[in-house]
Design a protein around this motif. Structure first.
Motif: not given
Lengths: 259, 418
Positions: B34-54
């Motif tokens: 997961f950390a490797r994917k984040l570092r290499s820019g494979e964010l997937g659905s993470l930003p939108v899920v975080v955004g939705l929670i906010v």
């Protein structure tokens, strides 16, 4: 080496309007043989490859496949005969993973549903037999190095079980280590009994893996050389036309023989 | 690489290259990957899920009714129409193209249905099918001009935006508004609720169980074929990650009127088209075209046909979404499919994480993205904020999504993944 060439071109000519691109070109490929096709820019290498691959059929002359004359009018025909072509600009989809690229256009599917497990198993098997090392078969090919991408592109062409593989400048734009990987792969293709046509500008590569060198100059044959018994200078002068007559060529040969 | 090697494997598998990506078994391995994917820019659905929670947190703090059953249930139902249109947009975006006509096509489909059913007395089912086919034909026409004639999709669908809107006005005729039968089939699309408590829980159970069994079968087959498979612990985690939101949603809907039909259809469409994209050779072709048209052509893919089919699909989904939007107001009128609908549908797909650059995306991004947009709209309405501010905020969210898309693409490039 068997007597009948798997692929032979006899007197192939091709004309584009006023330009005679190929004139009476002869070429023979035997199973388990690497033939380097060399020549200056515009010598007709690409045109010749296109006639074999069915992209631009020849106007004149005969193409023989395993001894019998065939007509190759479309890329599909070439593929069905068993001719695979790996073009210079790779033709891989960056966003698909290695398995996806290997099986692109010939996915293993049941009623339209992909069988990823079987494809992955076959992909691993194929890459293992070719000793191709890539980080994972499930990463997008964009993440691979140039040499790895080239090996994937070559491996992809082998899935159709071809008998002849045409490699168009496979080592152009590759680093030293990556070039070595690709040349290793070319040798493995030969060991598997495939005929390989290797188009290259790099004499070192040609000397390293090719059995024979066919030189094209201005759309005509300008000599075919056994790599083992020919010096690099001789090939280069055939490419540039510095020795464009039989007398000088024989002189050079006798001089070398007497060394 | 997560399975342990058996002694036989050790013999047949050549010694591992130190550069191979080997994932450690267990949770440390997942976290590492997961950390490797984040570092290499494979964010997937993470930003939108975080955004939705906010977004949910912010509105909940302002007004405690926001996360109430009634508001959330209505929010989901309202989101379905735009969301269905966004599913079609996802397909077009994966090709690396754009469809600007979906708003007009959705309005046209609603008008066709209303005229056939109300004015000409055609049975609802046949009128509905003809309305959907209108969308298919409109989309196929765009696809034809784009794929066969070579006109840029942007221009073709821009012409469609004007043309289909004109046709809709023509079809509606002089009085401009046709009210639908308020107990009919289309009215039910957004007004029917499965009031039985068992329906929502049953469907959630079915989904979780279905996912688990399919994943288990896949893992078994992979193990049998000797390719890396998911460890049982990972299957359990993934199933739990699906079960929590599924049961939470079921519980929530049961607090209000029950499971809405609109949500069942919307989520069903998202799931089906997700499978089409990831698991069929058709979906593989769509992705291939988004990656490299030339490579796809050389692989023997019929490029014009796939392109036309994607635009036809987009038109059909637009028509289906138009039915849901008509159902909400129980009428087809001159403003059907107008206003911010087109922008919301495209924004939903992009906010949800589908790339504008083509080749990357999933139908789930339509669901997540439309929830973000609808949450903002719903929260603003709850707080009584004018639509002017609402537009500005939605615009800012869209901009943020596109920035994330571009930056993640750049990171992927530097990490050698795009």
């Amino acid at each position: 080496m068997s007597a009948t060439p798997v692929l032979a071109l006899r007197g192939v000519s091709k004309r584009f309007g006023a330009v005679q691109a190929l004139t009476d070109v002869e070429l023979e490929i035997h199973p388990g043989e690497v033939v380097a096709l060399v020549g200056d820019n515009g010598a007709g290498k690409s045109t010749l490859v296109k006639t074999i691959a069915g992209v631009g059929p020849a106007d004149d002359g005969v193409i023989e496949w395993e001894g019998r004359p065939v007509r190759i009018e479309r890329p599909h025909t070439a593929q069905e005969l068993g001719i695979a072509t790996v073009y210079q600009d790779l033709a891989l989809c960056d966003n698909l993973d290695v398995v996806g690229n290997l099986f692109l256009g010939r996915e293993i599917a049941h009623a339209g549903v992909l069988d990823e497990v079987e494809m992955e198993r076959r992909a691993r098997e194929l890459l293992a037999t070719l000793s191709i090392r890539i980080p994972s078969v499930r990463i997008p090919v964009a993440a691979l190095s140039g040499g790895q991408r080239q090996t994937v592109a070559i491996a992809r062409s082998l899935l159709g079980e071809p008998k002849v593989v045409i490699l168009d400048e496979p080592t152009a734009a590759l680093g030293v280590e990556q070039t070595a990987q690709v040349l290793d792969l070319v040798e493995r293709l030969r060991e598997r009994g495939l005929g390989v046509i290797l188009i290259s500008h790099n004499m070192a590569d040609v000397k390293a893996v090719a059995d024979r060198v066919a030189v094209l100059r201005l759309g005509r044959n300008n000599g075919t050389f056994e790599v083992r018994s020919t010096s690099q200078e001789e090939i280069i002068s055939a490419i540039t036309g510095a020795t464009d007559n039989a007398v000088t060529r024989r002189k050079a040969r006798t001089a070398e023989a007497s060394k | 690489m997560s399975t342990d090697l058996t002694p036989e494997d050790a013999v047949t598998v050549p010694p591992a290259d130190p550069r191979l990506l080997v994932r450690e078994a267990g949770f440390a391995g997942y976290w590492q990957e997961f950390a490797r994917k984040l570092r290499s820019g494979e964010l997937g659905s993470l930003p939108v899920v975080v955004g939705l929670i906010v977004i949910c947190l912010v509105f909940q703090l302002q007004d405690s009714a926001f996360l109430g059953a009634e508001n959330l249930s209505n929010l989901f139902v309202t989101a379905a129409g735009t969301g269905l249109i966004a599913v079609g947009i996802v397909f077009v975006l994966i090709l690396g193209e754009i469809d600007l006509s979906v708003g007009s096509v959705s309005g046209l489909a609603a008008a066709v249905f209303a005229v056939l059913n109300i004015k000409h007395g055609m049975p609802e089912w046949s009128a509905l099918i003809l309305a959907l086919l209108t969308g298919t034909v409109a989309g196929a026409l765009h696809g034809f001009f784009f794929a066969r004639i070579g006109v840029p999709a942007f221009v073709v669908t821009l012409a469609g935006l004007l043309g289909w809107n004109g046709l809709m006005l023509q079809v509606l005729g002089s009085n401009g508004t046709i009210n639908l039968d308020d107990s009919g089939l289309v009215a039910d699309l957004t007004n029917y609720y499965f009031s039985d408590v068992a329906a929502a829980y049953g469907l959630a159970t079915l989904a979780v169980l279905g996912y688990f069994l399919a994943a288990l079968r896949d893992a078994r087959r992979r193990e049998a074929a000797g390719v890396p498979s998911r460890a049982p612990s990972e299957l359990a985690v993934r199933t739990a990650a699906l079960a929590v939101p599924a049961y939470a949603a079921a519980w929530l809907f049961n607090q209000y009127k029950g499971l809405p039909l609109a949500v069942v259809i919307f989520v069903g469409v998202v799931v089906v088209f997700d499978l089409v994209l990831r698991r069929t050779s058709y979906g593989r072709k769509v992705f291939a075209l988004g990656g490299s048209v030339e490579a796809a052509r050389r692989a023997g893919i019929n490029v014009p046909l796939v392109r036309m089919s994607v635009f036809a699909l987009s038109g059909t989904m637009a028509a289906l979404g138009g039915m849901f939007l008509a159902s909400q107001i129980n009428a087809a009128n001159q403003s059907s499919g107008a206003g911010s609908l087109l922008m919301n549908a495209i924004a939903a797909a992009v906010i949800g994480g589908t790339s504008l650059f083509g080749g990357r995306g999933k139908t789930w991004s339509a669901l997540l993205g439309v929830l973000v947009i609808q949450s903002i709209a719903s929260g603003m309405a709850l707080l009584g904020i004018a639509s002017a501010v609402q537009y500005m905020i939605t615009g800012a969210v869209l901009l943020a999504a596109v920035v994330i898309d571009s930056v993640s693409r750049r990171t992927q490039k530097t990490a050698g993944r795009a």
